[in-house]
Enzyme design. Structure first.
Site, PDB file in Angstrom:
ATOM      1  N   CYS A  84       0.837  -1.200   0.000  1.00  0.00           N
ATOM      2  CA  CYS A  84       0.000   0.000   0.000  1.00  0.00           C
ATOM      3  C   CYS A  84       0.874   1.253   0.000  1.00  0.00           C
ATOM      4  O   CYS A  84       1.989   1.254   0.488  1.00  0.00           O
ATOM      5  CB  CYS A  84      -0.941   0.093   1.182  1.00  0.00           C
ATOM      6  SG  CYS A  84      -2.135  -1.218   1.303  1.00  0.00           S
ATOM      7  N   LYS A  97       7.606  -4.745  -0.972  1.00  0.00           N
ATOM      8  CA  LYS A  97       8.881  -4.236  -0.472  1.00  0.00           C
ATOM      9  C   LYS A  97       8.823  -4.020   1.035  1.00  0.00           C
ATOM     10  O   LYS A  97       9.768  -4.309   1.749  1.00  0.00           O
ATOM     11  CB  LYS A  97       9.208  -2.921  -1.186  1.00  0.00           C
ATOM     12  CG  LYS A  97      10.520  -2.276  -0.773  1.00  0.00           C
ATOM     13  CD  LYS A  97      11.690  -3.048  -1.313  1.00  0.00           C
ATOM     14  CE  LYS A  97      13.037  -2.491  -0.932  1.00  0.00           C
ATOM     15  NZ  LYS A  97      14.106  -3.502  -1.090  1.00  0.00           N
TER      16      LYS A  97
HETATM   17  O1  M6R Z   1      12.593  -3.350   5.312  1.00  0.00           O
HETATM   18  P1  M6R Z   1      13.074  -4.557   6.046  1.00  0.00           P
HETATM   19  O2  M6R Z   1      14.535  -4.741   5.980  1.00  0.00           O
HETATM   20  O3  M6R Z   1      12.595  -4.602   7.461  1.00  0.00           O
HETATM   21  O4  M6R Z   1      12.397  -5.769   5.297  1.00  0.00           O
HETATM   22  C1  M6R Z   1      12.460  -7.067   5.806  1.00  0.00           C
HETATM   23  C2  M6R Z   1      12.102  -8.091   4.763  1.00  0.00           C
HETATM   24  O5  M6R Z   1      10.749  -7.976   4.406  1.00  0.00           O
HETATM   25  C3  M6R Z   1      12.960  -7.948   3.496  1.00  0.00           C
HETATM   26  O6  M6R Z   1      14.316  -7.982   3.804  1.00  0.00           O
HETATM   27  C4  M6R Z   1      12.657  -9.079   2.514  1.00  0.00           C
HETATM   28  O7  M6R Z   1      13.048 -10.298   3.053  1.00  0.00           O
HETATM   29  C5  M6R Z   1      13.369  -8.802   1.193  1.00  0.00           C
HETATM   30  N1  M6R Z   1      12.423  -8.400   0.199  1.00  0.00           N
HETATM   31  C6  M6R Z   1      14.136  -9.952   0.672  1.00  0.00           C
HETATM   32  O8  M6R Z   1      14.809  -9.623  -0.500  1.00  0.00           O
END
Ligand code: M6R
Length: 603
Positions: A2, A598
């Site tokens: 979103c 993301k």
């Molecule tokens: O923004 P964040 O680092 O907290 O996100 C955590 C995960 O959702 C993120 O690293 C996810 O595993 C990636 N899209 C992997 O490439």
């Protein structure tokens, strides 16, 4: 996951549809399944156009380009409350058609609110929580006759973490509310705009106001007023010039953001290394870690893997144990044992991940201890609630798969472990920080050279293992995550010593098993390789040049460093590029893998 953008001009603009479309494209990296715009013209008429699908398709089908208006909102929705459908797509109106709005995040008491609203005569079109916001505001506006009061009182009924935008049809102002999800206001030339995501504002301005939780803003074309969400009292806040380049959110000559961002790693590493050498916050962070009897560290997905690598760095280099858990497991695992002098390191690229925010919340609830956050997005919710923020300085990462941010998170932890050891007067291993950008460049070059050969060996399999040992274990996990995310095949990252305890039975002729190794660990790894080789599996090894490892491998990818602390970072680059090319070969858009987003702002 979103995202919304809203803008207000002093007169009706023919380009409104285009402006909203462009902002929507900027938001699209967060992942979504419906797209929609709501536009108010100079006479107060509201036009909403929305549908299931990608912003480009919806914009074309519903002719966004022909929309002109004075105020406009675009929203991309990732379905939680209500299936992806036109009726659940945002923006929404209330029953009277007076209010237009959209949100990001979750209103978790939506079922109860819907019952209350419907029993008092409201007609809701769908099941979406964003729609509930408009009807709640409608109710409070009826009572107070005042937008500010309607927002102060109405948002008290809304439980959950969210940000939202609301405007009354006939008013020359808009309102944005921050209650747990990120929110930014930007000052353009003769107008203001606001968004849940900085990327969509950067096209307009670098004059930005980052809102904190519990604040809301009223803005018109030439003013803004920040207020406390609890009391409605005015809070003095100023815009700030931010140092971010719009080029960061453009693909340039690269076919995908993922590839561009992998190629940016050397330069972003260079920036971070420069920043860390002259910035006291990292020093303060190390002092806190050294002084705390117990340190907890947490993250999700890729950030968990960099945190895990960080725990290896700290225990090996500075003799400090960091207690690690997945963010989603922290409450179950560590919350019962927390004490007041504990320290938490929350790792999150976006700074918005709900699982990580939940850890911060439970930590605040249970202890007086401090929170250090390691984030890329400095205005994020997790950054704002921390006692100390350690930036990873990667610039905005658009592609859903995290790449350059993993690299900088790892470099940050390595630097801090070294600093921690130095402060304790320990013998510190030599880490050539100044050579890291070169090592990353070479890693990219070598990986590109070998990737086709590896693809030929593994492409017919819809599963494989990536095994690491010690320092390279987090790289194996991260490599497997990238492949799952971008190639949609089951890659499993595992500790190589564990493979013989069950999974080995899966190996048959040519079954691909990747090994990642440092030189110092090669004797263990050589033995694990033999276990696979003797079962006729295909061994693909990613390691520093070494005749013995090369000899036993079917394919050997030579890394440009034999420094054990840099091998996992260099090896991860290989897996990022492998996942990228495998995915693209299979017709997958690696920037927007299906089903995920993301920034995961839900539980
Ligand atoms: O923004 P964040 O680092 O907290 O996100 C955590 C995960 O959702 C993120 O690293 C996810 O595993 C990636 N899209 C992997 O490439």
């Amino acid at each position: 996951m979103c995202g919304f953008f809203g803008i207000i001009y002093s007169d009706e603009r023919r380009e409104m549809g285009e402006v909203l479309f462009k902002a929507g494209k900027r938001l699209s990296y967060r992942g979504y399944d419906t797209s929609g715009v709501g536009v108010v013209d100079g006479s107060g008429n509201v036009e909403i156009r929305k549908d299931v699908g990608k912003i480009e398709e919806v914009a074309e089908k519903h002719r966004f380009a022909e929309l002109s208006g004075k105020k406009g909102i675009i929203q991309l929705r990732w379905a939680t409350f209500g299936v992806p459908s036109v009726r659940n797509a945002q923006p929404h109106k209330d029953c009277t058609g007076e209010f237009l709005g959209a949100h990001n995040g979750n209103i978790i008491n939506t079922p109860a609110l819907r019952m209350r609203l419907e029993s008092s005569g409201h007609k809701l079109m769908g099941e979406n929580d964003g729609e509930v916001i408009l009807h709640v505001i409608e109710d409070y506006y009826k009572i107070t006759g005042d937008m500010v009061q309607a927002i102060v009182q109405g948002t008290k009924d809304l439980e959950g973490d969210f940000a939202c935008i609301i405007t009354k049809r006939d008013e020359d102002r808009m309102f944005v509310v921050k209650k747990g999800s990120s929110l930014f206001l930007g000052k353009g030339d003769g107008y203001y705009c606001a968004s849940s995501d900085l990327a969509s504002i950067l096209d307009h301005t670098k004059q930005i106001l980052t809102l904190s939780d519990g604040e809301f803003v009223e803005f018109g074309t030439d003013y803004f007023i920040v207020r406390d969400l609890d009391t409605g009292e005015i809070i003095e806040k100023n815009l700030e010039e931010i140092d971010l380049d719009i080029g960061t959110v453009e693909k340039g000559s690269f076919p995908h953001f993922m590839l561009k961002e992998i190629y940016e790693s050397p330069q972003k590493a260079h920036s971070l290394i420069g920043l860390m050498s002259g910035n006291v916050v990292y020093d303060e962070g190390v002092d806190l870690i050294n002084a705390s009897p117990r340190v907890f560290i947490t993250g999700a997905g890729t950030s968990y893997h960099s945190a895990l690598l960080g725990t290896y760095y700290f225990s090996r280099i500075s003799g400090k144990l960091l207690n690690i858990s997945f963010a989603s497991d922290f409450r179950e695992f560590y919350a019962p044992v927390l004490e007041d002098d504990d320290l938490l390191i929350a790792v999150s690229q976006s700074g918005e991940t709900k699982d990580v925010k939940n850890v911060c919340d439970v930590f605040r609830e249970k202890t007086e201890g401090k929170i250090i956050s390691v984030v890329n997005n400095l205005g994020s919710t997790i950054a704002l609630l921390s006692d100390l923020v350690l930036p990873i300085a990667s610039d905005i990462e658009i592609s859903v798969p995290a790449t350059k941010t993993f690299v900088n998170q790892a470099i940050l932890f390595l630097n801090m472990a070294v600093l921690s050891a130095k402060k304790k007067m320990l013998n510190v291993p030599t880490i050539p920080f100044e050579k890291i950008p070169w090592i990353l460049e070479k890693s990219i070059e070598i990986s590109e050279e070998y990737v086709d050969k590896v693809i030929q060996a593994v492409d017919r399999f819809n599963e494989f293992y990536i095994l690491g040992y010690g320092l390279t274990y987090p790289a194996a996990l991260e490599g497997a995550l990238k492949v799952k995310e971008v190639v949609y095949v089951h890659a499993e990252g595992m500790y190589s010593g564990e493979f013989k305890h069950g999974p080995l039975s899966i190996v048959h002729q040519d079954y691909p098993v990747f090994f990642v190794s440092t030189i110092e660990d090669k004797f263990f790894v050589l033995s694990h390789i033999q276990e696979v080789k003797t079962r006729l599996g295909k061994v693909i090894t990613v390691a520093p040049e070494d005749p013995e490892l090369e000899e036993v491998s079917d394919i050997f990818i030579p890394l440009p460093t034999d420094n054990p602390y840099l091998v996992p970072i260099s090896a991860t680059i290989f897996f990022q590029l492998l996942a990228y090319h495998l995915g693209v070969n299979r017709g997958i858009d690696p920037d927007f893998p299906k089903n995920i987003s993301k920034t995961i702002t839900v539980d």
